[in-house]
Design a protein around this motif. Sequence first.
Motif, PDB file in Angstrom:
ATOM      1  N   ILE A 204      30.493  39.091  44.693  1.00  0.00           N
ATOM      2  CA  ILE A 204      31.393  40.335  46.084  1.00  0.00           C
ATOM      3  C   ILE A 204      31.623  39.878  46.641  1.00  0.00           C
ATOM      4  O   ILE A 204      33.210  40.591  46.580  1.00  0.00           O
ATOM      5  CB  ILE A 204      30.817  41.540  46.048  1.00  0.00           C
ATOM      6  N   HIS A 205      31.876  38.597  47.643  1.00  0.00           N
ATOM      7  CA  HIS A 205      32.845  38.465  48.172  1.00  0.00           C
ATOM      8  C   HIS A 205      33.561  36.908  47.781  1.00  0.00           C
ATOM      9  O   HIS A 205      35.244  37.590  47.987  1.00  0.00           O
ATOM     10  CB  HIS A 205      31.856  38.026  49.577  1.00  0.00           C
ATOM     11  N   ASP A 206      33.098  36.516  46.631  1.00  0.00           N
ATOM     12  CA  ASP A 206      34.017  35.919  46.174  1.00  0.00           C
ATOM     13  C   ASP A 206      34.946  36.382  45.452  1.00  0.00           C
ATOM     14  O   ASP A 206      35.633  35.732  45.167  1.00  0.00           O
ATOM     15  CB  ASP A 206      32.954  34.878  45.576  1.00  0.00           C
ATOM     16  N   MET A 207      34.561  37.480  44.349  1.00  0.00           N
ATOM     17  CA  MET A 207      35.600  38.527  44.295  1.00  0.00           C
ATOM     18  C   MET A 207      36.529  39.171  44.541  1.00  0.00           C
ATOM     19  O   MET A 207      38.039  38.618  43.969  1.00  0.00           O
ATOM     20  CB  MET A 207      34.854  39.612  42.966  1.00  0.00           C
ATOM     21  N   LYS A 208      36.426  39.375  45.317  1.00  0.00           N
ATOM     22  CA  LYS A 208      36.911  39.885  46.982  1.00  0.00           C
ATOM     23  C   LYS A 208      37.857  39.145  47.181  1.00  0.00           C
ATOM     24  O   LYS A 208      39.490  39.353  47.305  1.00  0.00           O
ATOM     25  CB  LYS A 208      36.220  40.576  48.457  1.00  0.00           C
ATOM     26  N   MET A 209      37.961  37.571  47.236  1.00  0.00           N
ATOM     27  CA  MET A 209      38.459  36.795  47.552  1.00  0.00           C
ATOM     28  C   MET A 209      40.129  36.026  46.468  1.00  0.00           C
ATOM     29  O   MET A 209      40.895  36.319  46.844  1.00  0.00           O
ATOM     30  CB  MET A 209      38.007  35.457  48.522  1.00  0.00           C
ATOM     31  N   ALA A 210      39.453  36.077  45.361  1.00  0.00           N
ATOM     32  CA  ALA A 210      39.853  35.649  44.270  1.00  0.00           C
ATOM     33  C   ALA A 210      40.901  36.905  43.501  1.00  0.00           C
ATOM     34  O   ALA A 210      41.421  36.440  42.987  1.00  0.00           O
ATOM     35  CB  ALA A 210      39.140  34.487  43.017  1.00  0.00           C
ATOM     36  N   ASP A 211      40.603  38.138  43.843  1.00  0.00           N
ATOM     37  CA  ASP A 211      41.611  39.084  43.044  1.00  0.00           C
ATOM     38  C   ASP A 211      41.876  40.113  43.891  1.00  0.00           C
ATOM     39  O   ASP A 211      40.418  41.306  44.075  1.00  0.00           O
ATOM     40  CB  ASP A 211      40.491  39.008  41.935  1.00  0.00           C
ATOM     41  N   LYS A 212      43.167  40.631  43.793  1.00  0.00           N
ATOM     42  CA  LYS A 212      43.285  41.430  45.049  1.00  0.00           C
ATOM     43  C   LYS A 212      42.916  43.138  44.325  1.00  0.00           C
ATOM     44  O   LYS A 212      42.589  44.091  45.055  1.00  0.00           O
ATOM     45  CB  LYS A 212      44.598  41.611  45.265  1.00  0.00           C
ATOM     46  N   ALA A 213      42.908  43.352  43.201  1.00  0.00           N
ATOM     47  CA  ALA A 213      42.880  44.296  42.382  1.00  0.00           C
ATOM     48  C   ALA A 213      40.913  44.788  42.787  1.00  0.00           C
ATOM     49  O   ALA A 213      40.806  46.039  43.147  1.00  0.00           O
ATOM     50  CB  ALA A 213      42.909  44.787  40.728  1.00  0.00           C
ATOM     51  N   PHE A 214      39.812  43.530  42.939  1.00  0.00           N
ATOM     52  CA  PHE A 214      38.788  43.582  42.846  1.00  0.00           C
ATOM     53  C   PHE A 214      38.508  44.443  44.850  1.00  0.00           C
ATOM     54  O   PHE A 214      37.891  45.449  44.595  1.00  0.00           O
ATOM     55  CB  PHE A 214      37.973  42.955  42.539  1.00  0.00           C
ATOM     56  N   CYS A 215      39.184  43.824  44.613  1.00  0.00           N
ATOM     57  CA  CYS A 215      39.541  43.564  46.654  1.00  0.00           C
ATOM     58  C   CYS A 215      39.539  45.348  47.036  1.00  0.00           C
ATOM     59  O   CYS A 215      38.651  45.300  47.990  1.00  0.00           O
ATOM     60  CB  CYS A 215      40.009  42.939  47.408  1.00  0.00           C
ATOM     61  N   SER A 216      40.800  45.893  46.222  1.00  0.00           N
ATOM     62  CA  SER A 216      40.892  47.634  46.554  1.00  0.00           C
ATOM     63  C   SER A 216      40.227  48.324  46.222  1.00  0.00           C
ATOM     64  O   SER A 216      39.719  49.403  47.054  1.00  0.00           O
ATOM     65  CB  SER A 216      42.426  47.433  46.262  1.00  0.00           C
ATOM     66  N   LEU A 217      39.638  47.995  45.546  1.00  0.00           N
ATOM     67  CA  LEU A 217      37.740  48.479  44.963  1.00  0.00           C
ATOM     68  C   LEU A 217      36.890  48.567  45.755  1.00  0.00           C
ATOM     69  O   LEU A 217      36.281  50.106  45.791  1.00  0.00           O
ATOM     70  CB  LEU A 217      38.211  47.809  43.178  1.00  0.00           C
ATOM     71  N   VAL A 218      36.709  47.361  46.095  1.00  0.00           N
ATOM     72  CA  VAL A 218      36.015  47.445  47.119  1.00  0.00           C
ATOM     73  C   VAL A 218      36.203  47.973  48.351  1.00  0.00           C
ATOM     74  O   VAL A 218      35.184  49.158  48.543  1.00  0.00           O
ATOM     75  CB  VAL A 218      34.860  46.114  47.158  1.00  0.00           C
ATOM     76  N   ASP A 219      37.137  47.581  48.917  1.00  0.00           N
ATOM     77  CA  ASP A 219      37.483  48.524  50.299  1.00  0.00           C
ATOM     78  C   ASP A 219      38.038  50.288  50.100  1.00  0.00           C
ATOM     79  O   ASP A 219      37.604  50.596  51.303  1.00  0.00           O
ATOM     80  CB  ASP A 219      39.424  48.188  50.202  1.00  0.00           C
TER      81      ASP A 219
END
Length: 78
Positions: free
Chosen positions: A19-34
């Motif tokens: 999850i951490h790695d994907m948040k760093m690499a993918d802005k859309a995924f980061c927005s979803l997690v946020d």
Amino acid sequence: MQGENHALMFEFPEYKEKIHDMKMADKAFCSLVDEYHHLDHRIRGLEMAKIPTDDENFRNMKVRRMQLKDEIYEQISK
């Protein structure tokens, strides 16, 4: 249980690093997690304030949190 912490690190402990790695690499995924994180925090705050669970807005927030959790799981489990 009211006030239960549904943070992703507790929901998916085996995917914590991914999850951490994907948040760093993918802005859309980061927005979803946020969005998930902020919604979970808001729900827990309302639960601790003893907001009635029959409130339609409250139920809608819980449904949205569940949808986000499903979307996140779908992406991390690939």
